[in-house]
Design an enzyme around this catalytic site. Structure first.
Site, short mmCIF file in Angstrom:
data_model
loop_
_atom_site.label_atom_id
_atom_site.label_comp_id
_atom_site.label_asym_id
_atom_site.label_seq_id
_atom_site.Cartn_x
_atom_site.Cartn_y
_atom_site.Cartn_z
N LYS A 24 1.03 -0.92 0.05
CA LYS A 24 0.32 -0.22 0.15
C LYS A 24 0.89 1.00 0.26
O LYS A 24 1.08 2.43 0.57
CB LYS A 24 -0.50 -0.21 1.16
CG LYS A 24 -2.06 -1.27 0.95
CD LYS A 24 -2.61 -1.44 2.65
CE LYS A 24 -3.78 -2.17 2.54
NZ LYS A 24 -2.90 -3.87 2.78
N ILE B 132 5.41 10.74 -1.30
CA ILE B 132 6.12 11.39 -2.37
C ILE B 132 6.49 10.24 -4.03
O ILE B 132 6.05 9.34 -3.79
CB ILE B 132 6.54 12.68 -2.70
CG1 ILE B 132 8.36 11.91 -2.13
CG2 ILE B 132 7.40 13.23 -1.09
CD1 ILE B 132 8.62 12.71 -1.88
N GLY C 190 -6.67 -15.23 3.88
CA GLY C 190 -5.72 -15.64 4.81
C GLY C 190 -6.06 -16.47 6.39
O GLY C 190 -6.18 -18.04 5.94
#
Length: 270
Positions: free
Chosen positions: A67, A71, A214
């Site tokens: 994720k 910048i 999971g």
């Protein structure tokens, strides 16, 4: 007609462990049923970049779920490194905006090309995934989902990550993108910290391409039996959704049923 997506290629196992031996043991144990292994932030930080290479070498594709959100220059460099490691999927958070997403897509593709060149081998084309709204969030307004889906598409992402309940909004905004759905639970399983969940069959029926599973499997009383049950459920639902072959002389599949064969053709290795 394009090759249909195999059941194994629809299933990703989340390796929610904190050391490489445990992760590799899960990949070896469940690799025959789950074609994709998801490496999240915990495992990546604990085991380091080598875990991506080791899983890829074992015969499974790697979904690197970091994720990324920083910048543009930093994300581009990180994504380039991820691509060079051999990851197939990489997550970028859509909240980072168009410049960051485009930089991440560019870096991921360049890194993957360099990695294949260095290894003198071929592999699946890398797919950058835009993360829309986390499944731990209680709500996901349709207008937010649509906006983030369009942003990911316009920035060059090849897919999206969203909850099963978000697929209608996502599909309307960016129907051509690969749809990856976490928060998958078998009926009656504990929810854990995820608020918006779905069963494998219901997620596929809603339009999911890749299911991320999971603890439902890895923390089950009988993980092997649970994994087999998931595979059986996905197999049965895939048969329900599988379009019939077009009759000779017809134009082919209807537009609404052409999505998954296209995904299989473009995103799944032979």
């Amino acid at each position: 007609m394009a090759e249909r997506l195999a059941v194994r290629d629809r299933l990703a196992l989340a390796l929610d462990v904190s050391d490489a031996p445990a992760a590799m043991a899960l990949a070896e144990r469940f690799g025959p049923s789950f074609g994709v292994m998801k490496v999240g932030l915990e495992l990546f930080v604990a085991a380091g970049p080598r875990i991506v290479r080791d899983i890829a070498a074992s015969g499974c594709r790697v979904f690197l779920d970091l994720k990324l959100h920083d910048i543009p220059n930093t994300v581009e460099r990180a994504a380039r490194s991820a691509g060079a490691l051999g990851a197939w999927l990489l997550t970028l958070h859509t909240q980072g905006g168009p410049d960051m997403l485009a930089a991440g897509v560019r870096g991921f593709r360049e890194g993957a090309a360099q990695g294949r060149s260095d290894a003198a081998s071929s592999g699946p084309e890398p797919v950058a995934l835009g993360v829309t709204v986390l499944t731990s969030d209680a709500t996901a307004p349709p207008e937010v989902l649509a906006g983030r889906a369009a942003l990911a598409r316009d920035s060059g992402c090849g897919g999206l990550v969203c909850a099963a309940g978000d697929l209608a909004a996502i599909g309307a905004a960016a129907p051509e993108l690969l749809r990856v759905v976490p928060g998958i639970r078998t009926a009656g399983a504990a929810l854990g910290d995820q608020r918006r969940v779905a069963t494998p069959a219901s997620a596929l029926a809603a339009g999911a391409d890749l299911l991320v599973i999971g603890r439902t499997v890895t923390a089950a009383a009988d993980p092997d039996a649970t994994a087999a049950a998931v595979v059986a459920e996905v197999t049965a639902q895939a048969r329900v959704l599988e379009p019939a072959d077009p009759a000779p002389g017809t134009a082919g599949q209807a537009a609404g049923s052409a999505q998954r064969p296209r995904v299989a053709e473009l995103h799944c290795p032979q």
